[in-house]
Design an enzyme around this catalytic site. Structure first.
Site, PDB file in Angstrom:
ATOM      1  N   HIS A 162     -70.400 -60.893  49.771  1.00 33.67           N
ATOM      2  CA  HIS A 162     -69.490 -60.014  49.563  1.00 33.67           C
ATOM      3  C   HIS A 162     -69.357 -58.857  50.592  1.00 33.67           C
ATOM      4  O   HIS A 162     -68.281 -58.170  50.542  1.00 33.67           O
ATOM      5  CB  HIS A 162     -69.962 -59.050  48.397  1.00 33.67           C
ATOM      6  N   ASP A 374     -56.365 -76.106  44.283  1.00 35.34           N
ATOM      7  CA  ASP A 374     -56.018 -77.508  43.950  1.00 35.34           C
ATOM      8  C   ASP A 374     -56.442 -78.036  45.539  1.00 35.34           C
ATOM      9  O   ASP A 374     -55.610 -78.112  46.462  1.00 35.34           O
ATOM     10  CB  ASP A 374     -54.788 -77.736  43.887  1.00 35.34           C
TER      11      ASP A 374
END
Length: 426
Positions: A162, A374
């Site tokens: 993070h 994708d």
């Protein structure tokens, strides 16, 4: 039954995937907003295509990762401590850790774990943990595991630091990686320079920053967490339930504000906090459009700042829901350019990180596009977090392409979770 089946994952040795061509070396600056959350965020993405098997899943993931790291080269480096004593990136180009793995089943055997996302012990097997790492500096910024299942699908499991990426930056990185895998140019090239958010000279602390306040636990909550097993549950809030909440709140508010107020109140009740227990609500506000000037498109770092409300448990539990929602609204309204730059300067002077005692930390991923990545096998069938980074966190998650519902994930001690579940029936 699905929950009695044990998932066994067999891993190959890890390999390092470095950028496909030469990239800049040296120290890469991380801003004070990047310093606040030194945790690894773990997520998974399950892909299955009727027209393409998982045979080449690892090769496609590795080749496209190498190519995209040319644009995101700090992710191929290692965290270090700068001469100023802050976390920075040493851009070594040594690469991202990638592990190939095989599961002992088809995905249907662990369907409950991945669709309910409340069985972290199963999901943890789909993300690689660097053995022997004693702290965040010893874990590469990005760690990848590709697990092939016997049904022909595969899971991409990620551990992302993070300090390097907030949720928006992480999604943009993933999107760029997926575009690269499909042979497409990057729709949002990364903006890597974080010196835009350097502190002012001299620093100017112009707001109170109670997000960093240490609070005493006078309600025995710490003991409750240590004595009882943590139980994870997810709760679906569909459009009708969210609309009912807004009616209950009796005040003009956003879905986020209403749901946050409702959950904060319910969690205080479930944990049995004493009325005079000081409590804190923390949540991240995206500062990208709130800074003056706005941060550039593709800003690849933490553009979030923590805002807060500090009060007593009695004020939250003994007043109507409208009162608690009002506290959340005020916390949202505080966030402007001045507040955020003051927070940056506050860290510069104090090096303080937000304390989590008697705190609820709401993290909203509800607007992040998890389901649109994708890599050549279509969009993920299902995706989500692997557990929660801290026990004080409640996570708001999207429900695939259903943009009107929010899935809420949290963990509580067993006895508190029973009370909390009852309070969710509205």
């Amino acid at each position: 039954m699905a929950d009695s089946f044990e998932l066994i994952v067999t891993r190959k040795d890890p390999v390092l995937i470095s950028p496909a061509s030469e990239t800049p070396k040296g120290l890469h600056y991380l801003s004070n907003l990047d310093q606040n959350i030194a945790i690894i965020v773990k997520t998974f993405y399950y892909f299955k295509s009727n027209s393409r098997s998982n045979e080449e899943s690892a090769e496609v993931i590795k080749k496209s990762l190498s190519a995209v790291l040319v644009h995101y080269y700090p992710a191929a480096g290692r965290l270090t401590i700068s001469p100023e004593g802050k976390i920075a990136v040493n851009c070594t180009g040594e690469g991202v850790v990638v592990v190939e793995a095989e599961a002992n089943c088809g995905i249907e055997k662990i369907k409950e774990a991945i669709w309910e996302i409340d069985q972290p012990e199963t999901l943890e097997k789909l993300v690689y943990n660097v053995p022997g790492a004693r702290n965040i500096l010893e874990i590469p910024p990005v760690v990848v595991q590709v697990t092939n299942f016997k049904c022909g699908g595969f899971v991409l499991g990620l551990g992302m630091n993070h300090n390097m990426f907030d949720g928006i930056a992480a999604m943009e990185f993933l999107n760029s990686w997926a575009e690269t895998a499909r042979g497409l140019p990057l729709s949002v090239p990364p903006f890597l320079d974080r010196t835009l958010l350097r502190p002012r000279t001299p620093p100017k602390i112009e707001f109170p920053h109670n997000e960093f306040e240490e609070i005493d636990d006078i309600s025995g909550t710490g003991k409750l967490y240590s004595d009882e097993k943590l139980v994870y549950k997810s709760f679906l809030f569909g459009p009708e339930k969210l609309e009912n909440l807004k009616i209950m709140a009796e005040t003009k508010s956003t879905t986020f504000q209403t749901l946050t107020g409702f959950l904060w109140r319910a969690r205080c009740q479930a944990l049995g906090l004493k009325p005079d227990q000081r409590i804190k609500l923390l949540f991240a506000a995206d500062g990208r459009s709130r800074f003056v000037p706005e941060l550039p498109k593709g800003y690849s770092g933490n553009g979030i700042v923590f805002t807060y409300s500090v009060t007593t448990a009695g004020e939250v539990t003994l007043n109507p829901l409208s009162h608690t929602v009002g506290l959340v609204k005020r916390a949202v309204e505080m966030v402007n350019d001045g507040f955020m730059r003051s927070a940056i300067d506050y860290f510069e002077v104090t090096r303080a990180r937000p304390s989590l005692t008697a705190t609820l930390l709401i993290t909203s991923w509800a607007k992040l596009s998890f389901h649109t990545k994708d890599f050549g096998w279509g969009e993920p069938v299902v995706s989500g977090p692997v557990g929660l980074p801290e026990k004080e966190v409640i996570l708001f998650l999207p429900c695939g392409s259903d943009t009107k519902s929010i899935n809420v994930l949290l963990g509580l001690p067993g006895s508190a979770m029973k009370v909390f579940e009852g309070l969710m029936d509205i």
